[in-house]
Design a protein around this motif. Sequence first.
Motif, mmCIF file in Angstrom:
data_model
loop_
_atom_site.group_PDB
_atom_site.id
_atom_site.type_symbol
_atom_site.label_atom_id
_atom_site.label_comp_id
_atom_site.label_asym_id
_atom_site.label_seq_id
_atom_site.Cartn_x
_atom_site.Cartn_y
_atom_site.Cartn_z
ATOM 1 N N LEU A 195 -9.098 63.029 32.494
ATOM 2 C CA LEU A 195 -9.266 64.437 31.646
ATOM 3 C C LEU A 195 -8.168 65.177 31.454
ATOM 4 C CD1 LEU A 195 -11.451 65.660 32.747
ATOM 5 C CD2 LEU A 195 -10.283 67.010 35.371
ATOM 6 N N LEU A 196 -8.710 65.267 30.348
ATOM 7 C CA LEU A 196 -7.168 66.154 29.444
ATOM 8 C C LEU A 196 -8.308 67.674 29.445
ATOM 9 C CD1 LEU A 196 -7.436 64.386 25.904
ATOM 10 C CD2 LEU A 196 -6.290 63.866 28.006
ATOM 11 N N GLY A 197 -7.009 68.617 29.667
ATOM 12 C CA GLY A 197 -7.407 70.286 29.595
ATOM 13 C C GLY A 197 -7.168 70.631 28.429
ATOM 14 N N VAL A 198 -8.247 70.716 27.949
ATOM 15 C CA VAL A 198 -8.163 71.258 26.199
ATOM 16 C C VAL A 198 -8.450 73.402 26.413
ATOM 17 C CG1 VAL A 198 -8.779 69.789 26.047
ATOM 18 C CG2 VAL A 198 -10.778 71.268 26.333
ATOM 19 N N ALA A 199 -8.124 73.256 25.279
ATOM 20 C CA ALA A 199 -7.959 74.978 24.902
ATOM 21 C C ALA A 199 -9.357 75.739 24.452
ATOM 22 C CB ALA A 199 -7.901 75.516 23.930
ATOM 23 N N ASP A 200 -10.186 74.652 24.467
ATOM 24 C CA ASP A 200 -12.021 75.343 23.892
ATOM 25 C C ASP A 200 -13.018 74.260 24.265
ATOM 26 O OD1 ASP A 200 -14.177 75.592 22.614
ATOM 27 O OD2 ASP A 200 -13.352 76.665 21.545
ATOM 28 N N VAL A 201 -13.705 73.736 24.805
ATOM 29 C CA VAL A 201 -14.414 72.456 25.738
ATOM 30 C C VAL A 201 -14.930 72.182 24.555
ATOM 31 C CG1 VAL A 201 -15.808 71.637 27.106
ATOM 32 C CG2 VAL A 201 -13.584 73.025 28.413
ATOM 33 N N ILE A 202 -15.303 73.115 23.670
ATOM 34 C CA ILE A 202 -16.493 73.757 23.082
ATOM 35 C C ILE A 202 -16.226 72.659 21.524
ATOM 36 C CG2 ILE A 202 -18.788 74.639 21.574
ATOM 37 C CD1 ILE A 202 -19.554 74.082 24.128
ATOM 38 N N ALA A 203 -15.253 73.475 21.343
ATOM 39 C CA ALA A 203 -14.031 72.919 19.570
ATOM 40 C C ALA A 203 -14.133 71.616 20.028
ATOM 41 C CB ALA A 203 -13.039 73.612 18.767
ATOM 42 N N SER A 204 -13.217 70.989 20.976
ATOM 43 C CA SER A 204 -12.831 69.159 21.655
ATOM 44 C C SER A 204 -14.102 68.247 21.637
ATOM 45 C CB SER A 204 -12.283 69.557 23.193
ATOM 46 O OG SER A 204 -11.019 69.927 22.299
ATOM 47 N N LYS A 205 -15.238 68.822 22.465
ATOM 48 C CA LYS A 205 -16.329 68.122 22.383
ATOM 49 C C LYS A 205 -16.970 68.031 20.992
ATOM 50 C CE LYS A 205 -21.337 68.598 23.823
ATOM 51 N NZ LYS A 205 -22.377 69.202 24.316
ATOM 52 N N ARG A 206 -17.233 68.944 20.061
ATOM 53 C CA ARG A 206 -16.929 68.347 18.692
ATOM 54 C C ARG A 206 -16.391 67.988 18.157
ATOM 55 N NH1 ARG A 206 -16.769 73.447 16.951
ATOM 56 N NH2 ARG A 206 -18.960 74.417 18.028
ATOM 57 N N PHE A 207 -15.173 68.067 18.039
ATOM 58 C CA PHE A 207 -13.873 66.486 17.671
ATOM 59 C C PHE A 207 -14.689 65.288 17.461
ATOM 60 C CE2 PHE A 207 -10.029 64.214 17.616
ATOM 61 C CZ PHE A 207 -9.499 65.297 16.225
#
Length: 209
Positions: A118-130
């Motif tokens: 489970l990665l803690g990310v700054a922007d879930v939407i942007a990381s999902k798109r990546f």
Amino acid sequence: MASIENITLDVADTEAAELFYSTAFGLDTQIRLRASEAPTTGFRGFTLALTVAQPSTVNALIEAALDAGATTLKPAAKSFWGYSGVVQAPDGTIWKIATSAKKDTGPATKQIDEIVLLLGVADVIASKRFYVGQGLGVEKSFGRVYVEFAVGSSPVKLALYRRRALAKDLGLPPEGTGSHRVAICGEGVPFTDPDGFAWEATSPAAAPS
């Protein structure tokens, strides 16, 4: 790179870490270790979660981890989602052991049903798109809160959660600097995601010493 073959943890003492993971959780090929003194402070931005069948299994794995040298971050307890606890391994890696069940339906075991990075990310939407752009398919998605990817027959699942929310869930402040001290290994071309998590091509160099 559509699947994860293993997770490589950077640790100060590979022999001690190998003993801990084999003793506490019975993990072998899913977790690899390599020696590293890369500086890191505070929350490293991720957790490894062990999903199990029932509360007694959560207790058994947490007890084994504590006996092997882990420390408690959050004692096992019931929640809206089930039953879980959080421990920190001697090498600093944080582990959450959880079940969606609130009652035991059989004898206690140490059987692990699923491993989730489970990665803690700054922007879930942007990381999902990546990650979709890297070829991963989405299995579950809850807006800007949580995403889980379909990784086929991989022994480790990948999920994204907001960094601050993940730290809070683990009982930690969200601040942290330096190396994540983790690499995600599989087939394909190496890359680094928007939050600095590195994906590496699987190689013998990632194996425990």
